[in-house]
Write a protein that holds these residues in place. Structure first.
Motif, PDB file in Angstrom:
ATOM      1  N   LEU A 245     -18.912   4.293   2.966  1.00 13.74           N
ATOM      2  CA  LEU A 245     -19.001   2.911   3.407  1.00 13.74           C
ATOM      3  C   LEU A 245     -19.039   2.864   4.930  1.00 13.74           C
ATOM      4  N   PRO A 246     -19.932   2.060   5.512  1.00 18.65           N
ATOM      5  CA  PRO A 246     -19.891   1.875   6.966  1.00 18.65           C
ATOM      6  C   PRO A 246     -18.512   1.385   7.403  1.00 18.65           C
ATOM      7  N   ALA A 247     -18.135   1.734   8.621  1.00 10.75           N
ATOM      8  CA  ALA A 247     -16.776   1.459   9.080  1.00 10.75           C
ATOM      9  C   ALA A 247     -16.411  -0.013   9.016  1.00 10.75           C
ATOM     10  N   ASP A 248     -17.369  -0.908   9.154  1.00  8.20           N
ATOM     11  CA  ASP A 248     -17.068  -2.342   9.172  1.00  8.20           C
ATOM     12  C   ASP A 248     -17.180  -2.990   7.783  1.00  8.20           C
ATOM     13  N   THR A 249     -17.366  -2.184   6.732  1.00  7.03           N
ATOM     14  CA  THR A 249     -17.492  -2.728   5.385  1.00  7.03           C
ATOM     15  C   THR A 249     -16.115  -3.081   4.823  1.00  7.03           C
ATOM     16  N   PRO A 250     -15.914  -4.331   4.378  1.00  8.12           N
ATOM     17  CA  PRO A 250     -14.614  -4.679   3.782  1.00  8.12           C
ATOM     18  C   PRO A 250     -14.361  -3.831   2.531  1.00  8.12           C
ATOM     19  N   LEU A 251     -13.154  -3.337   2.397  1.00  7.42           N
ATOM     20  CA  LEU A 251     -12.821  -2.548   1.219  1.00  7.42           C
ATOM     21  C   LEU A 251     -12.752  -3.428  -0.015  1.00  7.42           C
ATOM     22  N   GLN A 252     -13.101  -2.835  -1.145  1.00 10.04           N
ATOM     23  CA  GLN A 252     -13.014  -3.511  -2.428  1.00 10.04           C
ATOM     24  C   GLN A 252     -12.102  -2.719  -3.360  1.00 10.04           C
ATOM     25  N   ARG A 253     -11.541  -3.429  -4.326  1.00  8.73           N
ATOM     26  CA  ARG A 253     -10.691  -2.806  -5.331  1.00  8.73           C
ATOM     27  C   ARG A 253     -11.448  -1.652  -5.991  1.00  8.73           C
ATOM     28  N   GLY A 254     -10.793  -0.499  -6.073  1.00  5.93           N
ATOM     29  CA  GLY A 254     -11.413   0.669  -6.686  1.00  5.93           C
ATOM     30  C   GLY A 254     -12.054   1.629  -5.696  1.00  5.93           C
ATOM     31  N   ASN A 285       7.573  14.994  -1.607  1.00  3.92           N
ATOM     32  CA  ASN A 285       8.818  14.242  -1.477  1.00  3.92           C
ATOM     33  C   ASN A 285       8.730  12.824  -2.025  1.00  3.92           C
ATOM     34  N   ALA A 286       7.610  12.467  -2.631  1.00  6.75           N
ATOM     35  CA  ALA A 286       7.437  11.093  -3.118  1.00  6.75           C
ATOM     36  C   ALA A 286       6.586  11.091  -4.376  1.00  6.75           C
ATOM     37  N   PRO A 287       6.895  10.219  -5.336  1.00  7.99           N
ATOM     38  CA  PRO A 287       6.103  10.124  -6.563  1.00  7.99           C
ATOM     39  C   PRO A 287       4.846   9.298  -6.346  1.00  7.99           C
ATOM     40  N   VAL A 288       4.024   9.208  -7.363  1.00  5.58           N
ATOM     41  CA  VAL A 288       2.877   8.306  -7.334  1.00  5.58           C
ATOM     42  C   VAL A 288       3.400   6.899  -7.062  1.00  5.58           C
ATOM     43  N   ARG A 289       2.783   6.211  -6.113  1.00  8.40           N
ATOM     44  CA  ARG A 289       3.302   4.906  -5.710  1.00  8.40           C
ATOM     45  C   ARG A 289       2.195   4.024  -5.149  1.00  8.40           C
ATOM     46  N   MET A 290       2.526   2.744  -4.940  1.00  5.42           N
ATOM     47  CA  MET A 290       1.645   1.812  -4.265  1.00  5.42           C
ATOM     48  C   MET A 290       2.166   1.619  -2.845  1.00  5.42           C
ATOM     49  N   GLU A 291       1.271   1.727  -1.859  1.00  6.30           N
ATOM     50  CA  GLU A 291       1.695   1.599  -0.470  1.00  6.30           C
ATOM     51  C   GLU A 291       0.521   1.166   0.409  1.00  6.30           C
ATOM     52  N   ASP A 292       0.824   0.797   1.644  1.00  6.03           N
ATOM     53  CA  ASP A 292      -0.186   0.372   2.598  1.00  6.03           C
ATOM     54  C   ASP A 292      -1.089   1.559   2.948  1.00  6.03           C
ATOM     55  N   TYR A 293      -2.403   1.321   2.929  1.00  4.46           N
ATOM     56  CA  TYR A 293      -3.324   2.428   3.178  1.00  4.46           C
ATOM     57  C   TYR A 293      -3.568   2.655   4.676  1.00  4.46           C
ATOM     58  N   ARG A 294      -3.089   1.784   5.530  1.00  6.95           N
ATOM     59  CA  ARG A 294      -3.464   1.835   6.945  1.00  6.95           C
ATOM     60  C   ARG A 294      -2.665   2.900   7.702  1.00  6.95           C
ATOM     61  N   TRP A 295      -2.967   4.149   7.384  1.00  8.68           N
ATOM     62  CA  TRP A 295      -2.341   5.280   8.053  1.00  8.68           C
ATOM     63  C   TRP A 295      -3.114   5.593   9.341  1.00  8.68           C
ATOM     64  N   THR A 296      -2.444   6.234  10.266  1.00  8.71           N
ATOM     65  CA  THR A 296      -3.093   6.534  11.540  1.00  8.71           C
ATOM     66  C   THR A 296      -4.237   7.533  11.397  1.00  8.71           C
ATOM     67  N   ASP A 297      -4.220   8.343  10.343  1.00  5.09           N
ATOM     68  CA  ASP A 297      -5.282   9.344  10.170  1.00  5.09           C
ATOM     69  C   ASP A 297      -6.322   8.913   9.135  1.00  5.09           C
ATOM     70  N   TYR A 298      -6.452   7.610   8.917  1.00  3.14           N
ATOM     71  CA  TYR A 298      -7.483   7.097   8.005  1.00  3.14           C
ATOM     72  C   TYR A 298      -8.866   7.469   8.540  1.00  3.14           C
ATOM     73  N   ARG A 299      -9.707   8.002   7.657  1.00  2.66           N
ATOM     74  CA  ARG A 299     -11.021   8.478   8.087  1.00  2.66           C
ATOM     75  C   ARG A 299     -12.195   7.776   7.412  1.00  2.66           C
ATOM     76  N   GLY A 300     -11.943   6.911   6.463  1.00  7.63           N
ATOM     77  CA  GLY A 300     -13.047   6.203   5.848  1.00  7.63           C
ATOM     78  C   GLY A 300     -12.897   6.065   4.350  1.00  7.63           C
TER      79      GLY A 300
END
Length: 307
Positions: A245-254, A285-300
């Motif tokens: 996805l181009p960097a400016d494309t809004p993310l969609q579920r899935g 150190n952590a199980p499968v979970r739901m969390e914010d995806y906005r990590w500093t090393d997000y690449r696309g």
């Protein structure tokens, strides 16, 4: 049920922020007739499912799947009946005795019993109803009243969604349900949410493959496979497979979201579920979970699973 004495307004606000995804989850649930998903059929004992459905019917607007998700979170549908929390909650739905004294329901004519599955489940429905679930007015708030923990609410709503069948139709000859057109994303996200709480396991492909848990790419591969989409096994190969996805494309579920030091050194992947949240298998150190995806090393992100 680990109900605390008071709920801070700021904490409840955190629930609203964390659970923006809940709007999509709850919008997919029909309180009266939501059919069970295959995950629900495999996981919930038939007698418990009947109790969840019957108890939810006493509170208009309360999906039976929410009751079932609470029962799963508290004692695995009564499979751990002797569990007692640090706060002193007991029984299949983990009530504090003082709370049960107020909301306890005698569902089967033998006197209200905190350890009786029918009484406990009907009492949980009564408590949720009084806490905001009636007419679906504020189901996340009602679950938060049940246990003042935003992570608990997220897990319950995710499990409720996973317990709901988002597919229609069957394969020829009455075989297993297959996704209706446009349902692939729902199937993949349902699968991923159903794995919340499983342990991280390096190289793990999940219980269906004989493993106790997942690593990050094992989870996304299995979720995509449930939706009929083939993915490579490791995170780097999944990223390379695209479509990117181009960097400016809004993310969609899935969508799949990727992390690493560069696009040539992808080390982690999750599945996006909306409102800046992903489901992933983070680390040892952590199980499968739901969390914010906005990590500093997000690449696309890529979109291999199409609506």
């Amino acid at each position: 049920m680990k109900v605390l004495a008071a709920a801070a307004a700021g904490a409840l606000g955190l629930v609203v922020l964390l659970l923006g995804v809940a709007a999509g989850v709850l919008g997919s649930l029909n309180p009266l007739s939501a059919p069970p998903s295959q995950r629900a059929a495999d996981d919930i004992p038939p007698d418990y499912q009947q109790l969840y459905v019957a108890a939810a019917a006493t509170c208009p607007g309360l999906p039976w799947t929410v009751l079932a998700a609470i029962g799963k979170s508290e004692t695995d549908h009564g499979r751990n009946p002797d569990w007692t929390s640090d706060a002193g909650a007991v029984g299949p739905m983990q009530f504090l005795p003082a709370t049960f004294a107020v909301y306890g329901v005698d569902a089967d004519g033998g006197g209200a019993d905190i350890n009786d599955p029918a009484d406990a489940i009907f009492s949980a429905a009564a408590y949720l109803c009084a806490s905001g679930a009636r007419d679906a007015r504020d189901i996340p708030g009602a679950v938060f009243a049940y246990n003042h923990d935003s992570g608990y609410v997220a897990t319950v709503l995710a499990r409720a969604d996973a317990y709901t069948d988002h597919t229609t139709g069957t394969a020829g000859g009455g075989e297993a349900s297959v996704p209706a057109p446009g349902a692939a994303v729902d199937v993949a996200v349902d699968y991923a949410t159903a794995q919340i709480g499983l342990p991280y396991q390096w190289g793990g492909d999940g219980p269906a493959a004989g493993d106790v848990g997942f690593d990050c790419s094992g989870l996304t591969q299995a979720a995509a496979q449930a939706a009929g989409v083939r993915l490579p096994r490791v995170a780097q190969d999944q990223y390379n497979a695209g479509p990117h996805l181009p960097a400016d494309t809004p993310l969609q579920r899935g969508d799949l979201v990727f992390f690493g030091t560069s696009t040539a050194s992808i080390s982690h992947v999750g599945i996006y579920v909306g409102d800046n949240m992903m489901i992933d298998a983070p680390n040892r150190n952590a199980p499968v979970r739901m969390e914010d995806y906005r990590w500093t090393d997000y690449r696309g992100a890529t979109r291999p699973i199409h609506t």
